[in-house]
Enzyme design. Sequence first.
Site, PDB file in Angstrom:
ATOM      1  N   ASP A 144      43.883  60.068  10.023  1.00 58.81           N
ATOM      2  CA  ASP A 144      42.433  60.127  10.135  1.00 58.81           C
ATOM      3  C   ASP A 144      41.980  61.012  11.284  1.00 58.81           C
ATOM      4  O   ASP A 144      40.788  61.285  11.422  1.00 58.81           O
ATOM      5  CB  ASP A 144      41.861  58.718  10.345  1.00 58.81           C
ATOM      6  CG  ASP A 144      42.074  57.833   9.134  1.00 58.81           C
ATOM      7  OD1 ASP A 144      41.919  58.345   8.017  1.00 58.81           O
ATOM      8  OD2 ASP A 144      42.408  56.661   9.310  1.00 58.81           O
ATOM      9  N   PHE A 185      34.153  54.533   7.276  1.00 57.36           N
ATOM     10  CA  PHE A 185      35.396  53.826   7.588  1.00 57.36           C
ATOM     11  C   PHE A 185      36.532  54.384   6.764  1.00 57.36           C
ATOM     12  O   PHE A 185      36.352  54.745   5.594  1.00 57.36           O
ATOM     13  CB  PHE A 185      35.286  52.343   7.225  1.00 57.36           C
ATOM     14  CG  PHE A 185      34.475  51.538   8.176  1.00 57.36           C
ATOM     15  CD1 PHE A 185      34.988  51.166   9.406  1.00 57.36           C
ATOM     16  CD2 PHE A 185      33.195  51.136   7.837  1.00 57.36           C
ATOM     17  CE1 PHE A 185      34.243  50.395  10.273  1.00 57.36           C
ATOM     18  CE2 PHE A 185      32.442  50.370   8.701  1.00 57.36           C
ATOM     19  CZ  PHE A 185      32.968  49.996   9.920  1.00 57.36           C
ATOM     20  N   ASP A 186      37.691  54.420   7.347  1.00 54.39           N
ATOM     21  CA  ASP A 186      38.904  54.561   6.581  1.00 54.39           C
ATOM     22  C   ASP A 186      39.179  53.156   6.047  1.00 54.39           C
ATOM     23  O   ASP A 186      38.720  52.176   6.623  1.00 54.39           O
ATOM     24  CB  ASP A 186      40.018  55.032   7.521  1.00 54.39           C
ATOM     25  CG  ASP A 186      41.380  54.851   6.920  1.00 54.39           C
ATOM     26  OD1 ASP A 186      41.574  55.318   5.789  1.00 54.39           O
ATOM     27  OD2 ASP A 186      42.233  54.231   7.575  1.00 54.39           O
ATOM     28  N   LYS A 187      39.889  53.047   4.940  1.00 51.34           N
ATOM     29  CA  LYS A 187      40.144  51.702   4.428  1.00 51.34           C
ATOM     30  C   LYS A 187      41.355  51.060   5.103  1.00 51.34           C
ATOM     31  O   LYS A 187      41.230  50.089   5.840  1.00 51.34           O
ATOM     32  CB  LYS A 187      40.379  51.727   2.906  1.00 51.34           C
ATOM     33  CG  LYS A 187      40.643  50.329   2.343  1.00 51.34           C
ATOM     34  CD  LYS A 187      40.774  50.339   0.831  1.00 51.34           C
ATOM     35  CE  LYS A 187      42.130  50.815   0.352  1.00 51.34           C
ATOM     36  NZ  LYS A 187      43.166  49.784   0.404  1.00 51.34           N
ATOM     37  N   THR A 188      42.501  51.669   4.858  1.00 49.69           N
ATOM     38  CA  THR A 188      43.742  51.027   5.262  1.00 49.69           C
ATOM     39  C   THR A 188      43.894  51.012   6.776  1.00 49.69           C
ATOM     40  O   THR A 188      43.860  52.054   7.423  1.00 49.69           O
ATOM     41  CB  THR A 188      44.937  51.746   4.621  1.00 49.69           C
ATOM     42  OG1 THR A 188      44.634  51.944   3.254  1.00 49.69           O
ATOM     43  CG2 THR A 188      46.194  50.929   4.767  1.00 49.69           C
TER      44      THR A 188
END
Lengths: 77, 636
Positions: free
Chosen positions: B513, B307-310
């Site tokens: 991303d 996952f990307d966070k933001t």
Amino acid sequence: MKQVVLQMEALTCPSCIKKIEGALGKMDGVEQAKVLFNSGKVKARFDERKINAEEIERTVTKLGYPVLSKKMSQSAH
Amino acid sequence: MNMTGKQKAWITAVTGGLLVLAILFHLTGLQELRSSTLILSTVIAGAPIALKAFQALRMKAFSIELLVTIAVAGALFIGEYVESAAVTFLFLFGAYLEARTLEKTRKSLKDLVDMAPQEATVVRDGREMVIPADEVEAGDRVLVRTGGKVPVDGRVAGGRAHLNEAAITGESVPASKADGDAVFSGTIVDSGYLEVIAEKTGDDTTFARIIELVEEAQESKTKTQQFLEKFANIYTPGIVVLSVIVYLLTQNIELTLTFLVIACPGALVISAPVSIVAGIGNGAKNGVLFKGGESVESLAKIDTVVFDKTGTLTKGRPEVTAIDAFGGDADKLLRMIAAAETASEHHLGRTIVEEAGNRGMVGLEQPEEVEIIKGHGLTATVGGMRIVAGTRKLMAENGIGVTPEAEAAATAREKAGNTAIFAAVDGQLRGLISIADRIRPEAQDAIRSFRANGVKQIIMLTGDNRHAAALVGRQLGLDEVHAELLPEDKVAFVKKLKDDGRRVAMAGDGVNDAPAIATADIGIAMGAGGTDISMETADVVLMADRLDQFAHARSLAKATVRNMKQNTWLAVGTVFLLLAGVLLGKILLASGMLIHELSVLIVILNAIRLVRYNGGKKERMPGGVEPFGPQPAVVE
């Protein structure tokens, strides 16, 4: 270059795809023909100087697939 | 001459009636009438089959109709009228049932297409008029009243309404829209009234493009499908050769013809595609856009989710939580940094500009000589002063000293879950702007669902600082957290995971991303709502900004692949059992045809279960009412 999308009755046999694509591909002026089996559509890109959408429609009809509606658009390519 | 579906249904009904008549004649001992009735029935039902066979032959295509025609002619020739009548009837009836049930697997897509707006009310020359939705032009002012469909993509320019955006996002809870908000074609005004300035119309709308993507996706072939097609290509001529051998060995025409007809790979050819079509259709209705059967197969196979966070695990709508100005006025600092950040597309930059707006600062200065340092921040000149705003690293690169006190303040902010942005003016560190983002409420459940569905490792990659990252990692119980990464670091990390033999899904929310999304075995774009880049690079697009759709996509993909395998085995198994039965003389043409058609129907019916699949979860109902009625078709 123009594109025509023909809406047909629901297709049931996957072999119809080859039949239609093969027949349209052989026509002079048809650049690319693609059958969308699941949505029952034929998409064909053609050179409007060599052939018109009605001829394409007639070929599909002659193969045994009634055309319900058709939609024309300018092809991006 | 052409046969429409209706005509075929009629022919099937008539021949069915004739068969019943023949049975009556048989019971009453009228053998002469019985035979002629059977021949009549064979001819009526056989005609459309022979016609199709002939049309295919003219195109040099080999079809099952041709085999049936040969078999029926053979049966008539040797006087097996019962056989010939039964086979033609069963063939037509089977095709009819197939068409009816296939329609059900395509229902989801049809439902979606039916949601397309047909007409629009526009104001032209000061007059209101109703025109077809395709004829609206960009710039037209479109009126939509309660119950009406928004016919274009555009911006609200008057009125206020609650909009049901299920057609785009799969989310049926209405969203509130007012001036300046973007609205999409295909959404429905639940209550209120909107005036919309058209931006995209007709085939260019997000809705039209979703339908096109889904249509194309349903055509694209999975590896299993490609294998089955190759198999059929070898299989069909192989069967013809085999039947010649059978004839040479047995000298039995009837057995040979039976063998030839029964061996046709009907169920085999559709077994995998019907599952995929039903699965992709279900996804589309629930706001999950699979780019193709291939995507469904890969998503089912993944064991690692990155996952990307933001904006992915968190809401992605960060807020400024504190401004620490070192010996100066906080508002003045904010005003200067915000002016510089007006040139930034980065969400942190936008948050700072937004905060300035919230504090009533208007007329921000134009920044000059802006340089964006990807993943680090920016430098700019505002009102003659040199601004550097961004990460620690950016400060070091620009030779700006960070005092121990400032470092301690920054670390404290970061430990509390903030991203601290260092702000320097004319080479001096002047302060910190702290920004924080909240975890999505549905993240916890989604991650639990992944683990229950066989995902072994869940990893978070972020460009954010390690304290903020660790905080999110702890709260969600993630296996690994890697912070302070640039877009290319994320790509390298995903590549390394793949090299280690993992099957990786990467979920992110946008442009930064995109490279990692493209690198992963399967890329998932979050909350696209129609942004072009994510819709093009990702393999799976989640239309609503919700993680539970990702969890649904994963369990749906697994269910679809399982369904496809069941169908394939069923189809292959049936063909082999039938052939063995024929060779052993246990199965005749009519009974074989019946079993053959039944297997095709079972395969389709099995796929239809996917249309209703909802991940084994109960439907959300208002007021806590438990739903009655059909239970989930496939239970995890």
